[in-house]
Scaffold this motif. Sequence first.
Motif: not given
Length: 350
Positions: A109-113, A307-309
Amino acid sequence: MSDPLPPAAALRRIAFLLERAREPTHRVAAFRTAAAVVDGLGPEELDRRIRTRTLTDLRGIGPKTGAAIVQAHAGEVPEYLARLEEAHAELVPLADDVAGYRAALRGDLHAHSDWSDGGSPIREMAEAALALGHDYLALTDHSPRLTVANGLSPERLERQLDVVAELNEELAPFRVLTGIECDILVDGSLDQTEELLARLDVVVASVHSDLRADSAAMTARMLAAVENPHTDVLGHCTGRLLVPREQREGRRQRPRPESTFDAEAVFGACAAHGTAVEINSRPERLDPPLRLLALALELGCEFAIDTDAHAPGQLDWQGNGCERAVEVGVPVDRVVNTRTAADLLAWTRM
Ligand SMILES: [Zn+2]
Ligand SMILES: [Zn+2]
């Protein structure tokens, strides 16, 4: 006792065991910092430093961490690690438990592009999540005020929603959930328009500024965000950074301690308002610390293991969060991202 590990991995294992043993933060951080230094050296320079006995000339490496590096480099289990493994053997969660836990997760529920401060296009992040076996990935780029992270204005976020809708047609049944990592502003309000917050599938609310505010101010700010009906997940609640990290354009962030706030009040509000507490799996965050994770569990919170990937490979970091959930004894049904996309969306829309 585990097999010998390469030096940086051995140092991280030591840090992990020290943390579980509730050793003081500075001791844990010393091993994580040394691991980061070793990562930055490269194998030849590491060889040379060991040969010339100049390891401890490096900032961030002292006599204890240096000795562990030399022993791991020689293919041995460092004495320090061996002693810890022995002392804490009964605490070490079975790898099988962690693997089973991880297998129960259906998404992240947490990822950045690269629309904000991530390094990769949305499609690459989605394809990596798909390859990991996920059913969904929430795309949570930063909000407008986080200009250092290229936060999305309402107009850019609107455009992103169209891009995601198109991609979803192609990738179905896999689903990119629309979302945001929304800054919690100093007054506790969220940094995006009501209209957009209401349209998004997942809203992660996080503090990124004024992290050293006093406990009363920070508590009020976090409570307002947790109670906001749009908020689904409280992101990396203490804001701590365990080791230095590189940012865009060569900026370097120094380690920082936890923010101070009334954790009982904040987690109590999370439980009451159905806001999940994030278990952030980034190795430099591992937030919340174990004692706070245990408190949130006791107060009845739900959790999101995220992950806050900021890059596709980082989507594989959920094991870090699972390890901590297993250790503290979080039942798997308290983790919202074990749910199907439909059940998860029914929950975020509540
Ligand atoms: Zn964040
Ligand atoms: Zn983030």
